[in-house]
Design an enzyme around this catalytic site. Structure first.
Site: not given
Ligand code: PAF
Length: 294
Positions: A27, A31, A33-34, A146-147, A184
């Protein structure tokens, strides 16, 4: 790197890329992490596609859709530097039009943990991820650990809907003081930022308690995890749960973790930010900041 915003542009760009595709959905407001997800993706396939789309259907009516931080040009620069091949940032209209009515539900897995406080959230995630998988048709898709619940839901979705996609989970990237990176975190002022480290400190406290006494009940491990967070003036815990590593089903509170192992997952509001974190407690602490917390 090709920067595209429509599905037809994306398909034309994909046609020019022979070989396998790794996909990192995001989204935005990227950072480290991505970037870790992207670097992992590049080790798993010939090419990397990154999407940036602030998905409206995964935000509740009182959540931070409008405030969610955005920096599309900065994101594109980061993706280019990492070696991304296609940067896909569609508009809301491109993805949902004005008469979209299909939703994907992954039953059971979405009914606890974050599913309780964020009704509809995982339906929105499952819907957008399914659509992006259909649009991009990747060989590998990469998500952050993390998710954890999101990762478990995507794995189940891929299995149940017969997508031929490997789903890889990448370990959480943390600041030096243990705070898990999250877009966040930018909602926090300095004092709240300090309080936010209580989540990872709580997880490490539970990990240490388990190391000292593997027969300790899950309820007592959770007390250890909650204590540092409950000490913070601006913190409100949504949940702290001891769950099984793959199914994410709750462990029995009165019993020790046992051979099946466990993850402690926690979600808390710290001031304006709702933060989540988790840790596998029956494995050594991961390399990195958690090992050096006091
Ligand atoms: O983890 C995220 O940033 C979002 O939930 C994702 C997987 C991009 C879906 O919108």
């Amino acid at each position: 790197m090709r920067r595209v915003t429509t599905i037809s542009q994306l398909h034309r760009a994909l046609d020019k890329l022979p070989g396998s595709i790794a996909f990192v959905p995001t989204m935005g407001f990227l950072h480290d992490g991505h970037l870790a997800l992207m670097r992992h993706g590049l080790t798993r396939a010939d090419h990397l596609v990154v999407s940036v789309f602030v998905n409206p259907t995964q935000f509740g009516p009182d959540e931070d859709l409008d405030a969610y931080p955005r920096d599309l040009d900065g994101d594109a620069d980061k993706c280019r530097d990492v070696g991304c091949d296609i940067f896909f940032s569609p508009s809301r209209d491109e993805i949902y039009g004005d008469d979209h009515c299909t939703r994907i539900n992954v039953d059971r897995l979405d009914s606890h943990l974050c599913g309780v406080d964020r009704p509809g959230h995982f339906q929105g995630v499952a819907t957008i991820v399914t659509k992006l998988f259909n649009i991009i048709d990747p060989d590998v898709a990469v998500f952050g650990q993390k998710d954890r619940q999101q990762l478990a839901i995507i794995r189940r979705l891929v299995r149940d809907l017969n997508f031929a996609i490997d789903v890889d989970g990448v370990p959480t990237v943390r600041e030096d003081d243990g705070l898990a990176l999250s877009s966040r975190n930018r909602y926090l002022d300095d004092d709240q930022r300090r309080q936010a480290t209580s989540l990872s400190r709580g997880l490490v406290a539970a990990h240490r308690a388990f190391d000292e006494d593997p027969q300790m009940s899950c309820a007592r491990l959770l007390e250890a995890a909650r204590a540092p967070v409950e000490d913070q003036p601006d913190a409100r815990i949504d949940y702290a749960e001891c769950v099984r590593p793959h199914s994410l089903t709750p462990c029995c509170p009165d019993e020790p973790v046992g051979e099946a192992g466990a993850i402690i997952a926690i979600a808390a509001h710290i001031g304006p930010a709702r933060l989540i974190d988790n840790l596998r407690i029956d494995r050594p602490l991961p390399e990195g900041p958690l090992r050096s917390l006091p």
